[in-house]
Motif scaffolding. Structure first.
Motif, PDB file in Angstrom:
ATOM      1  N   PRO A 116       0.818  -1.215   0.000  1.00 23.40           N
ATOM      2  CA  PRO A 116       0.000   0.000   0.000  1.00 23.40           C
ATOM      3  C   PRO A 116       0.850   1.262   0.000  1.00 23.40           C
ATOM      4  N   VAL A 117       0.252   2.357  -0.480  1.00 26.66           N
ATOM      5  CA  VAL A 117       0.977   3.621  -0.560  1.00 26.66           C
ATOM      6  C   VAL A 117       0.092   4.754  -0.044  1.00 26.66           C
ATOM      7  N   VAL A 118       0.671   5.612   0.785  1.00 30.13           N
ATOM      8  CA  VAL A 118      -0.001   6.819   1.260  1.00 30.13           C
ATOM      9  C   VAL A 118       0.478   7.985   0.406  1.00 30.13           C
ATOM     10  N   VAL A 119      -0.461   8.771  -0.104  1.00 28.64           N
ATOM     11  CA  VAL A 119      -0.121   9.905  -0.967  1.00 28.64           C
ATOM     12  C   VAL A 119      -0.664  11.186  -0.354  1.00 28.64           C
ATOM     13  N   GLY A 120       0.170  12.212  -0.267  1.00 24.88           N
ATOM     14  CA  GLY A 120      -0.260  13.515   0.215  1.00 24.88           C
ATOM     15  C   GLY A 120      -1.101  14.228  -0.833  1.00 24.88           C
ATOM     16  N   ALA A 121      -1.412  15.482  -0.592  1.00 31.27           N
ATOM     17  CA  ALA A 121      -2.224  16.248  -1.532  1.00 31.27           C
ATOM     18  C   ALA A 121      -1.432  16.517  -2.807  1.00 31.27           C
ATOM     19  N   VAL A 122      -1.959  16.051  -3.923  1.00 31.12           N
ATOM     20  CA  VAL A 122      -1.305  16.236  -5.218  1.00 31.12           C
ATOM     21  C   VAL A 122      -2.360  16.640  -6.243  1.00 31.12           C
ATOM     22  N   SER A 123      -1.918  17.116  -7.386  1.00 36.23           N
ATOM     23  CA  SER A 123      -2.855  17.513  -8.443  1.00 36.23           C
ATOM     24  C   SER A 123      -3.545  16.279  -9.011  1.00 36.23           C
ATOM     25  N   GLU A 124      -4.649  16.506  -9.721  1.00 33.97           N
ATOM     26  CA  GLU A 124      -5.386  15.391 -10.318  1.00 33.97           C
ATOM     27  C   GLU A 124      -4.508  14.645 -11.319  1.00 33.97           C
ATOM     28  N   ALA A 125      -3.718  15.371 -12.084  1.00 35.55           N
ATOM     29  CA  ALA A 125      -2.856  14.727 -13.077  1.00 35.55           C
ATOM     30  C   ALA A 125      -1.836  13.816 -12.404  1.00 35.55           C
ATOM     31  N   VAL A 126      -1.248  14.291 -11.305  1.00 36.83           N
ATOM     32  CA  VAL A 126      -0.272  13.492 -10.563  1.00 36.83           C
ATOM     33  C   VAL A 126      -0.961  12.299  -9.907  1.00 36.83           C
ATOM     34  N   GLN A 127      -2.140  12.535  -9.347  1.00 40.32           N
ATOM     35  CA  GLN A 127      -2.902  11.449  -8.721  1.00 40.32           C
ATOM     36  C   GLN A 127      -3.148  10.329  -9.727  1.00 40.32           C
ATOM     37  N   LYS A 128      -3.451  10.715 -10.969  1.00 36.82           N
ATOM     38  CA  LYS A 128      -3.718   9.701 -11.994  1.00 36.82           C
ATOM     39  C   LYS A 128      -2.462   8.883 -12.296  1.00 36.82           C
ATOM     40  N   VAL A 129      -1.318   9.559 -12.406  1.00 40.37           N
ATOM     41  CA  VAL A 129      -0.060   8.840 -12.663  1.00 40.37           C
ATOM     42  C   VAL A 129       0.209   7.829 -11.555  1.00 40.37           C
ATOM     43  N   LEU A 130       0.085   8.276 -10.308  1.00 40.70           N
ATOM     44  CA  LEU A 130       0.377   7.399  -9.180  1.00 40.70           C
ATOM     45  C   LEU A 130      -0.658   6.283  -9.059  1.00 40.70           C
ATOM     46  N   SER A 131      -1.927   6.607  -9.309  1.00 40.03           N
ATOM     47  CA  SER A 131      -2.986   5.593  -9.243  1.00 40.03           C
ATOM     48  C   SER A 131      -2.804   4.532 -10.318  1.00 40.03           C
ATOM     49  N   ASP A 132      -2.383   4.963 -11.514  1.00 42.39           N
ATOM     50  CA  ASP A 132      -2.147   4.007 -12.605  1.00 42.39           C
ATOM     51  C   ASP A 132      -1.006   3.048 -12.241  1.00 42.39           C
ATOM     52  N   ILE A 133       0.074   3.584 -11.655  1.00 42.60           N
ATOM     53  CA  ILE A 133       1.188   2.729 -11.239  1.00 42.60           C
ATOM     54  C   ILE A 133       0.718   1.751 -10.171  1.00 42.60           C
ATOM     55  N   ALA A 134      -0.030   2.265  -9.197  1.00 45.65           N
ATOM     56  CA  ALA A 134      -0.506   1.419  -8.101  1.00 45.65           C
ATOM     57  C   ALA A 134      -1.437   0.321  -8.611  1.00 45.65           C
ATOM     58  N   GLN A 135      -2.321   0.686  -9.518  1.00 45.01           N
ATOM     59  CA  GLN A 135      -3.258  -0.305 -10.063  1.00 45.01           C
ATOM     60  C   GLN A 135      -2.514  -1.405 -10.815  1.00 45.01           C
ATOM     61  N   GLU A 136      -1.534  -0.988 -11.593  1.00 48.39           N
ATOM     62  CA  GLU A 136      -0.734  -1.944 -12.361  1.00 48.39           C
ATOM     63  C   GLU A 136      -0.008  -2.917 -11.432  1.00 48.39           C
ATOM     64  N   ARG A 137       0.348  -2.450 -10.233  1.00 47.99           N
ATOM     65  CA  ARG A 137       1.126  -3.280  -9.302  1.00 47.99           C
ATOM     66  C   ARG A 137       0.282  -3.878  -8.183  1.00 47.99           C
ATOM     67  N   GLY A 138      -1.019  -3.693  -8.274  1.00 48.50           N
ATOM     68  CA  GLY A 138      -1.889  -4.273  -7.267  1.00 48.50           C
ATOM     69  C   GLY A 138      -1.728  -3.656  -5.895  1.00 48.50           C
ATOM     70  N   SER A 139      -1.456  -2.351  -5.858  1.00 48.11           N
ATOM     71  CA  SER A 139      -1.239  -1.638  -4.597  1.00 48.11           C
ATOM     72  C   SER A 139      -2.417  -0.713  -4.311  1.00 48.11           C
ATOM     73  N   THR A 140      -2.810  -0.652  -3.062  1.00 51.80           N
ATOM     74  CA  THR A 140      -3.898   0.233  -2.645  1.00 51.80           C
ATOM     75  C   THR A 140      -3.345   1.617  -2.328  1.00 51.80           C
ATOM     76  N   VAL A 141      -4.032   2.649  -2.833  1.00 50.73           N
ATOM     77  CA  VAL A 141      -3.619   4.032  -2.561  1.00 50.73           C
ATOM     78  C   VAL A 141      -4.508   4.618  -1.474  1.00 50.73           C
TER      79      VAL A 141
END
Length: 245
Positions: free
Chosen positions: A195-220
Motif C-alpha cells: 500500500p501507498v499513502v499519498v499527500g495532496a497532489v494535483s489530479e494529473a499526478v494522482q492519476k499517474v500514481l494511481s495508474d502505477i498502483a493499479q498496475e502493481r496491485g497496490s492500494t492508494v
C-alpha cells in the motif's frame, strides 16, 4: 584531525556527494546498490521498511514516523539526507547517530568493494545504513529516498508501506520537466501489493500514481486534502498501524 574526520574528508573528496557537486554526484539505477547489498549479505532484508519519497516534507515525515514507532516500543532505524553538520546525522537508531567506530568499521570492511565497483557517495551511505540497521537489530527502518524514487539507491527495499508526500518541480534536469514525469519517477517506489499513502497532489499526478498502483496491485490511501505532515502521519496510523504486526 581524528581518524574519523580524515576518513570522512577522504570519502567526500574521492566520492563526491550530490550535496556537494550536484548532478555529477548522482548515479541513477540500482544495479550497483544491489551488488553492494549482496556483498554485505543483504542486510535490508533483516528488518521491515517504510519508504518515503516526495518533493517536500519527506524528511519531516520520516522523522515523525520514526518517533511514532519508537513511542510504541519498536527499535527504529532512520535514514535521511542530506546532513547539516555531521555525516552521522544521516543514520540513526532510536534517535542516536551511528557511532564513529561503526562508520570506520564499515568503510574499512567495504574498501575492496568500493575500489572495484566505484559506487556513488549515496550508494555507500545507503549500504552503510542498511548494514548498521541490521547489526543493531532494528524492527523498522524509515528510509527516505535520496532523489526521485524509481532509480534511487534506496529502491532495493520492499517496504511494508510506501509514502509519497508531495510532487513538485524539483531536479527537473534529472527527473523530468513536468509534474507528471516527476510523479512517474517518485511513483517508482510503489511495489507490488504494497500500500501507498499519498499527500495532496494535483489530479494529473494522482492519476499517474494511481495508474502505477493499479498496475502493481497496490492500494492508494490519500491523506485527504492536505500534504501537511500531520495528515500523512494520521493516514499512516489509521490505515497501517493496526496491521503492521
Amino acid at each position: 584531525l581524528s581518524k574519523y574526520e580524515k576518513r570522512i574528508d577522504s570519502l567526500f573528496r574521492i566520492v563526491p556527494s550530490f550535496q556537494k557537486v550536484g548532478k555529477a554526484g548522482y548515479h541513477p539505477g540500482i544495479q550497483t546498490m544491489e551488488r553492494f547489498d549482496d556483498y554485505l549479505g543483504n542486510p535490508h532484508r533483516k528488518f521491515k521498511t517504510i519508504h518515503v519519497a516526495g518533493t517536500n516534507g519527506k524528511g519531516s515525515v520520516s522523522s515523525m514516523l520514526a518517533s511514532v514507532l519508537m513511542g510504541l516500543g519498536y527499535k527504529v532505524g532512520l535514514y535521511t539526507s542530506p546532513h547539516l553538520v555531521d555525516f552521522r546525522e544521516r543514520i540513526k537508531v532510536d534517535g542516536e547517530m551511528i557511532s564513529h567506530e561503526a562508520v570506520l568499521d564499515f568503510l574499512d570492511r567495504t574498501d575492496p568493494f568500493v575500489a572495484e565497483n566505484d559506487p556513488s557517495f549515496f550508494e555507500i551511505t545507503t549500504a552503510m545504513a542498511f548494514d548498521y540497521f541490521a547489526s543493531c537489530g532494528v524492527d523498522y527502518a524509515v528510509v527516505e529516498c535520496g532523489l526521485g524514487g524509481r532509480l534511487d539507491s534506496t529502491n532495493i527495499v520492499t517496504p511494508v508501506v510506501s509514502i509519497i508526500t508531495s510532487i513538485g518541480l524539483d531536479h527537473t534536469d534529472i527527473l523530468g520537466d513536468t509534474e507528471e514525469k516527476i510523479a512517474y519517477e517518485k511513483g517508482g517506489i510503489i511495489k507490488s501489493g504494497v500500500p501507498v499513502v499519498v499527500g495532496a497532489v494535483s489530479e494529473a499526478v494522482q492519476k499517474v500514481l494511481s495508474d502505477i498502483a493499479q498496475e502493481r496491485g497496490s492500494t492508494v490511501f490519500s491523506s485527504h486534502h492536505s500534504s501537511d505532515e500531520d495528515s500523512i502521519i494520521k493516514a499512516f496510523l489509521d490505515e497501517f498501524l493496526p496491521q503492521m504486526d
